[in-house]
Design a protein around this motif. Structure first.
Motif, short mmCIF file in Angstrom:
data_model
loop_
_atom_site.label_atom_id
_atom_site.label_comp_id
_atom_site.label_asym_id
_atom_site.label_seq_id
_atom_site.Cartn_x
_atom_site.Cartn_y
_atom_site.Cartn_z
N LYS A 230 0.84 -1.19 0.00
CA LYS A 230 0.00 0.00 0.00
C LYS A 230 0.88 1.25 0.00
O LYS A 230 2.04 1.20 0.41
N PRO B 284 -6.07 4.00 -0.47
CA PRO B 284 -6.32 2.61 -0.87
C PRO B 284 -6.16 2.44 -2.38
O PRO B 284 -6.48 3.33 -3.15
N ASP C 151 -8.86 -1.93 -1.82
CA ASP C 151 -8.17 -2.76 -0.83
C ASP C 151 -8.10 -2.02 0.49
O ASP C 151 -7.49 -0.96 0.58
N PRO D 236 -7.04 -3.51 3.81
CA PRO D 236 -6.65 -4.55 4.75
C PRO D 236 -6.69 -4.06 6.20
O PRO D 236 -6.24 -2.95 6.48
N GLY D 237 -7.25 -4.87 7.06
CA GLY D 237 -7.30 -4.53 8.48
C GLY D 237 -8.46 -3.63 8.87
O GLY D 237 -8.50 -3.16 10.01
N VAL D 238 -9.38 -3.40 7.95
CA VAL D 238 -10.53 -2.55 8.27
C VAL D 238 -11.77 -3.44 8.37
O VAL D 238 -12.10 -4.16 7.42
N ALA D 239 -12.44 -3.40 9.50
CA ALA D 239 -13.67 -4.17 9.68
C ALA D 239 -14.79 -3.45 8.93
O ALA D 239 -14.78 -2.22 8.86
N MET E 229 -7.73 -1.44 12.21
CA MET E 229 -7.51 -2.04 13.53
C MET E 229 -6.04 -1.88 13.85
O MET E 229 -5.19 -2.16 13.01
N TYR F 67 0.81 1.13 10.17
CA TYR F 67 -0.63 1.10 10.33
C TYR F 67 -1.16 2.51 10.17
O TYR F 67 -0.58 3.46 10.69
N ASN G 87 -15.51 -7.68 1.99
CA ASN G 87 -15.20 -9.07 2.19
C ASN G 87 -13.69 -9.28 2.20
O ASN G 87 -13.03 -8.86 1.24
N ASN G 88 -13.15 -9.89 3.21
CA ASN G 88 -11.70 -10.14 3.31
C ASN G 88 -10.86 -8.89 3.08
O ASN G 88 -9.81 -8.94 2.44
N GLY G 89 -11.34 -7.77 3.55
CA GLY G 89 -10.56 -6.54 3.41
C GLY G 89 -10.65 -5.87 2.05
O GLY G 89 -9.86 -5.00 1.74
N VAL G 90 -11.59 -6.31 1.22
CA VAL G 90 -11.81 -5.65 -0.08
C VAL G 90 -13.22 -5.09 -0.11
O VAL G 90 -14.19 -5.82 0.08
N GLU H 104 -0.44 -8.09 5.26
CA GLU H 104 -1.69 -7.58 4.69
C GLU H 104 -1.93 -8.27 3.35
O GLU H 104 -1.15 -8.11 2.42
N PRO I 183 -5.20 -8.40 1.36
CA PRO I 183 -6.62 -8.18 1.10
C PRO I 183 -7.12 -9.00 -0.09
O PRO I 183 -6.40 -9.15 -1.08
N GLY I 184 -8.32 -9.54 0.05
CA GLY I 184 -8.93 -10.27 -1.05
C GLY I 184 -8.58 -11.74 -1.08
O GLY I 184 -9.07 -12.47 -1.94
N LEU I 185 -7.74 -12.19 -0.16
CA LEU I 185 -7.39 -13.61 -0.17
C LEU I 185 -8.24 -14.39 0.81
O LEU I 185 -8.57 -13.90 1.88
N ARG J 278 -4.82 -2.23 -8.27
CA ARG J 278 -4.61 -3.39 -7.41
C ARG J 278 -3.86 -4.46 -8.19
O ARG J 278 -4.18 -4.73 -9.34
N GLU K 39 -8.08 -12.25 9.00
CA GLU K 39 -9.18 -11.42 9.45
C GLU K 39 -9.16 -10.10 8.70
O GLU K 39 -8.16 -9.38 8.74
N HIS K 40 -10.23 -9.79 8.00
CA HIS K 40 -10.34 -8.56 7.22
C HIS K 40 -9.11 -8.33 6.34
O HIS K 40 -8.58 -7.23 6.27
N GLY K 41 -8.65 -9.39 5.69
CA GLY K 41 -7.52 -9.24 4.77
C GLY K 41 -6.16 -9.14 5.42
O GLY K 41 -5.20 -8.78 4.77
N VAL K 42 -6.09 -9.45 6.72
CA VAL K 42 -4.79 -9.45 7.41
C VAL K 42 -4.51 -10.86 7.91
O VAL K 42 -5.32 -11.45 8.62
#
Lengths: 131, 149
Positions: A10, A29, A45, A47-50, A70, A85, A108-111, B60, B62-64, B100, B125-128
Motif C-alpha cells: 500500500k 487505498p 483494498d 486490509p485490516g478494516v472491519a 484495527m 498502520y 469481504n476479506n478486506g476488499v 496484509e 486483502p482479497g485472499l 490493485r 481477518e479482514h484481509g490481514v
C-alpha cells in the motif's frame, strides 16, 4: 488495455486532502474501477478494516471513502516492521449520472466493493430502426 | 570484520557513530517505530513480534481466502507464505482504472528463533494474515535462579 500491475504494498497518502484527527500515517487505498452499461463498480483494498469501520458517503457528486484500521495488539517486542498502520482515505469525483440513492457496498476479506448504478436516463438504449 | 572497521576508524569516525547512536535513541524515545519498508517487489510486507513463548508474523493480504493461501514451516526456522491473488472482473465491463495487483507470490522468511512446526496457528481477518508460531523449547527464555550465598 491497461497492463495488470504487480502485487505491491500500500502507498502512503502524499496529501491527505482532509483533516486527520487520529494521527499517524494515512494511506490511499488501491482501487480498480469498472464500468458496464448499468453501473460503475469500484473495488478498494482496505486490509485490516472491519466492515463496521468503513465510512462511505456520497455528497455533492463526491464519493468519500474512509476506513479506520484495527491497530495491532501490542505483543512483545517488534522484530520486523515492514509496513505501518494507518487509516485509509480517498475521494472520488463522480458524474451526475449516478443514481446516488441506489449505491450499494459490501466488504469481504478486506476488499470493499461499491456498486454505483447509473441513472435510468444515462443507460444506453437500443434504438429500433424501422424499415 | 567488526575489528577491521574499528581499526580503520579514526577518532572522528567514533564521534559519528556515537552521534548516530544518539539519534537512534532519540527516535526510539519519540516513538519512532523503526519502520523499515520491505524492498521493492517483495510481497507481502510483514511485521513480526516476539514474546517469551511465541513469534507473531502479520501480513496484509486483502482479497485472499484461506484456500488461496499456503503456509509452510520448513526445518525449524523457515516460514513460507505462498498464494495467489485472483482478479475479480465484473462481466461485460470496461476497465477504467486498475491499481490493485494480482498474481502469484512466494515469500520465504528465516525466523530469528527455532519454532515448533506442530504448533502453528494461522488466521485471516479482514484481509490481514496472522501466523502465530510457538517457539521451540530450546528457544524459550529460561529464568536462572540466583542463589544467595
Amino acid at each position: 488495455m491497461l497492463e495488470t500491475p504487480e502485487l505491491s504494498q500500500k502507498s502512503r497518502a502524499e496529501s491527505s486532502g482532509a483533516e486527520h484527527l487520529r494521527g499517524g500515517p494515512q494511506f490511499v487505498p488501491q482501487v480498480d474501477i469498472y464500468e458496464s452499461d448499468k453501473e460503475l463498480v469500484l473495488f478498494a483494498d482496505l486490509p485490516g478494516v472491519a466492515p463496521a469501520d468503513i465510512d462511505l458517503h456520497y455528497e455533492r457528486g463526491q464519493l468519500v471513502l474512509q476506513g479506520k484500521v484495527m491497530r495491532p495488539r501490542q505483543e512483545g517486542t517488534a522484530i520486523a516492521t515492514e509496513y505501518e498502520y494507518g487509516d485509509f482515505h480517498r475521494v472520488f469525483q463522480l458524474h451526475e449520472t449516478i443514481d446516488s440513492t441506489a449505491i450499494e457496498a459490501e466488504c469481504n476479506n478486506g476488499v470493499l466493493t461499491v456498486h454505483l448504478p447509473k441513472e435510468q436516463k444515462a443507460q444506453p438504449r437500443k434504438i429500433n430502426v424501422r424499415q | 570484520m567488526f575489528a577491521r572497521w574499528q581499526n580503520l576508524s579514526g577518532p572522528g569516525w567514533n564521534t559519528l557513530t556515537q552521534l548516530q547512536d544518539e539519534m537512534n535513541r532519540l527516535f526510539d524515545r519519540c516513538g519512532f517505530n523503526g519502520h523499515r519498508p520491505a524492498a521493492r517487489g517483495v510481497f507481502p510486507a510483514i511485521n513480526m513480534w516476539e514474546d517469551g513463548e511465541s513469534l507473531l508474523v502479520e501480513a496484509e493480504l486483502p482479497g485472499l481466502d484461506m484456500k488461496d493461501l499456503e503456509i509452510y514451516v520448513t526445518g525449524t526456522d523457515q516460514l513460507t507464505l505462498k498464494g495467489e491473488r485472483k482478479p475479480n472482473v465484473p462481466a461485460d465491463s470496461v476497465k477504467h482504472r486498475q491499481e490493485r495487483g494480482f498474481g502469484n507470490f512466494v515469500r520465504v522468511l528465516t525466523l530469528p528463533y527455532a519454532v515448533d512446526a506442530s504448533k502453528v496457528d494461522a488466521r485471516l481477518e479482514h484481509g490481514v494474515l496472522q501466523v502465530r508460531l510457538a517457539k521451540h523449547e530450546s528457544a524459550k527464555p529460561r529464568k536462572i535462579p540466583v542463589k544467595a550465598v
